[in-house]
Design an enzyme around this catalytic site. Structure first.
Site, PDB file in Angstrom:
ATOM      1  CG  HIS A 101      -1.568   0.974   1.439  1.00  0.00           C
ATOM      2  ND1 HIS A 101      -2.440   1.894   0.507  1.00  0.00           N
ATOM      3  CD2 HIS A 101      -1.640   2.782   1.482  1.00  0.00           C
ATOM      4  CE1 HIS A 101      -3.542   2.792   0.746  1.00  0.00           C
ATOM      5  NE2 HIS A 101      -2.411   3.459   2.002  1.00  0.00           N
TER       6      HIS A 101
ATOM      7  CG  ASP B 143     -12.261   3.998   5.534  1.00  0.00           C
ATOM      8  OD1 ASP B 143     -11.295   4.352   6.545  1.00  0.00           O
ATOM      9  OD2 ASP B 143     -11.725   3.425   4.161  1.00  0.00           O
TER      10      ASP B 143
ATOM     11  NE  ARG C 126      -9.366  10.846   8.133  1.00  0.00           N
ATOM     12  CZ  ARG C 126      -9.055   9.967   7.610  1.00  0.00           C
ATOM     13  NH1 ARG C 126      -9.048   9.013   7.427  1.00  0.00           N
ATOM     14  NH2 ARG C 126      -7.395  10.424   7.104  1.00  0.00           N
TER      15      ARG C 126
ATOM     16  CB  SER D 210      -8.207   5.516   6.609  1.00  0.00           C
ATOM     17  OG  SER D 210      -9.010   5.581   5.512  1.00  0.00           O
TER      18      SER D 210
ATOM     19  CE  LYS E  15      -9.214   1.400   2.292  1.00  0.00           C
ATOM     20  NZ  LYS E  15      -9.275   2.690   3.710  1.00  0.00           N
TER      21      LYS E  15
END
Length: 438
Positions: free
Chosen positions: A88, A167, A174, A189, A193
């Site tokens: 990620h 999320d 946010r 967040s 996932k």
């Protein structure tokens, strides 16, 4: 069921605001009740602001993340027969690394489930880039995803709505309440996932610099450490690299042009910084997957990674041999003076690409797959007056003037006599700044 809620949102908000002690049950309830729309946006906004101002303990962030996971489904690749490892990135300008990285790692027999998203703001997302390939399909069922991982080894596709639905609501909130920067909320967040996705191990690319989500190295380090700890607490082997994002990655910023550059890397070429980061992340992923001694560069040279790329694109109905979109309008910017390019600001280049149509201002907007910026020089390069610095591409010529405005102060060219006094070539600086482990 009586319908009586076990907690009151105001009490949870006060506990976080005053740091008087937030129980695990109360925190789990807050997330669940917000997902059920019992807790209002206004109440969750107040809670998010209290998190931003006061922070959270590691145990609280773990509970928050687990509570978000619990609002949706949890995938499993236990029956796949392969080790799974994911990557990620927190995002940056020209960050096309997922495209060459996934097939490269998969070429060593490791399964790479890469659930990705679309971009919002100054850059396109991974799916936006891949959707510039004719026929390519982002939406896959869980069965299709598992079959592709088994048969091809790598899949890049859209994350399903069933993963951590809490999320999705909190992320949007946010963005409009000034709480985007809260590290506990960023970390939960991302990790909710990724953990729900079911991968056995995870490598994080946490970017820092002008074109990154985090501009400060200390905050980037805090985020990396928090996410690595969350992975460890959840049984997912996790490491993080903090990488430089002051300068765009590679020479292509956009969608179709980033795909072209990724294919160059898979063919054994491509810009040195893109290759460097791709190889560094591949080594991290393969180490976590139990393959620390493989020759990563060889898989780029001998075509193994390219073979997986082509199979991956075909498996999702794309044509790896099809021509990619090209812009209808182009404009080349040239150097005003001779010397050495000492600075190329990632943020400015990203905004220019966005104004050309490569990104989106609203989730419902379309991106122009052909739009973007092609850089002809990078920091450390010597330039002469009149030499091309960047070429802007757009489908609509009216977008070019505002993109040019974004580039007015995007680079610095040092005079030749000043350049000779530099002690170290800019191009020699490593893109990987730090490595974070549990």
């Amino acid at each position: 069921m009586s319908g009586v809620e076990p907690f009151d949102a105001v009490d949870v908000i006060r506990a976080q605001r005053d740091r008087t002690g937030l129980s695990e049950d109360a925190l789990r309830w807050m997330v669940d009740a917000y997902t059920r729309e019992y807790v209002t946006d206004a109440q969750m906004s107040a809670f998010a602001m209290a998190v931003l101002l006061n922070g959270m303990e590691r145990s609280e962030i773990r509970v928050l993340t687990d509570a978000m996971i619990a609002t949706g489904e949890r995938m499993s690749f236990a029956g796949l027969g392969k080790t799974t490892v994911d990557k990620h990135s927190t995002g940056g300008v020209g960050d096309k690394i997922t495209l060459p990285l996934a097939p490269l790692v998969a070429s060593f027999g490791v399964a790479v489930p890469q659930l990705s998203g679309r971009g919002l703001g100054h850059t396109g997302g991974t799916l936006d880039k891949l959707e510039s390939i004719p026929g390519w399909r982002a939406a896959l069922s869980n069965d299709e995803m598992s079959a592709q991982l088994r048969d091809v080894g790598a899949v890049i596709c859209a994350a399903g709505s069933g993963l951590a639905p809490a999320d999705k609501r909190l992320y949007a909130l946010r963005d409009v309440t000034g709480t985007v920067e809260a590290v506990p909320l960023i970390a939960s967040s991302i990790m909710s996932k990724k953990i729900a996705e079911g991968t056995a191990s995870l490598v994080l690319d946490v970017k820092v610099g002008s074109g990154a989500f985090m501009h400060d190295l200390g905050k980037a380090r805090e985020l990396a450490q928090t996410m690595v700890a969350l992975g460890a607490d959840s049984g997912v082997s996790t490491t993080a690299l903090i990488t430089d994002m002051d300068t765009p990655l590679g020479r292509a910023v956009g969608n179709a042009n980033e795909v072209r550059e990724s294919v160059e890397v898979l063919a054994g070429g491509g810009p040195a910084d893109v290759v460097e980061l791709t190889v560094a992340l591949a080594r991290e992923m393969l180490t976590l997957a139990g393959r620390p001694d493989v020759d990563v560069e060889a898989a780029l040279r001998d075509g193994r990674a390219m073979d997986v790329w082509r199979a991956m694109i075909r498996a999702q109905d794309g044509d790896p041999d099809a021509a990619l979109p090209t812009p209808r309008e182009t404009h080349t910017v040239t150097a005003a003076a001779s010397g050495t390019l000492t600075r190329l600001d990632a943020w400015d280049v990203g905004i220019a690409a966005w104004r050309l149509g490569a990104g989106r201002a609203r989730p419902q907007d379309d991106v122009a797959h052909a739009a973007g910026v092609q850089l002809h020089v990078k920091p450390g390069d010597t330039v002469v007056a009149g030499q091309p610095i960047a070429t802007l591409g757009a489908d609509d010529a009216s977008r070019i003037p505002r993109a040019l405005e974004a580039l007015e102060n995007a680079w610095t060219i040092a005079a030749p006599e000043r350049s000779r006094h530099d002690n170290r070539p800019l191009a020699a600086r490593s893109i990987v700044l730090e490595r974070i482990t549990a």
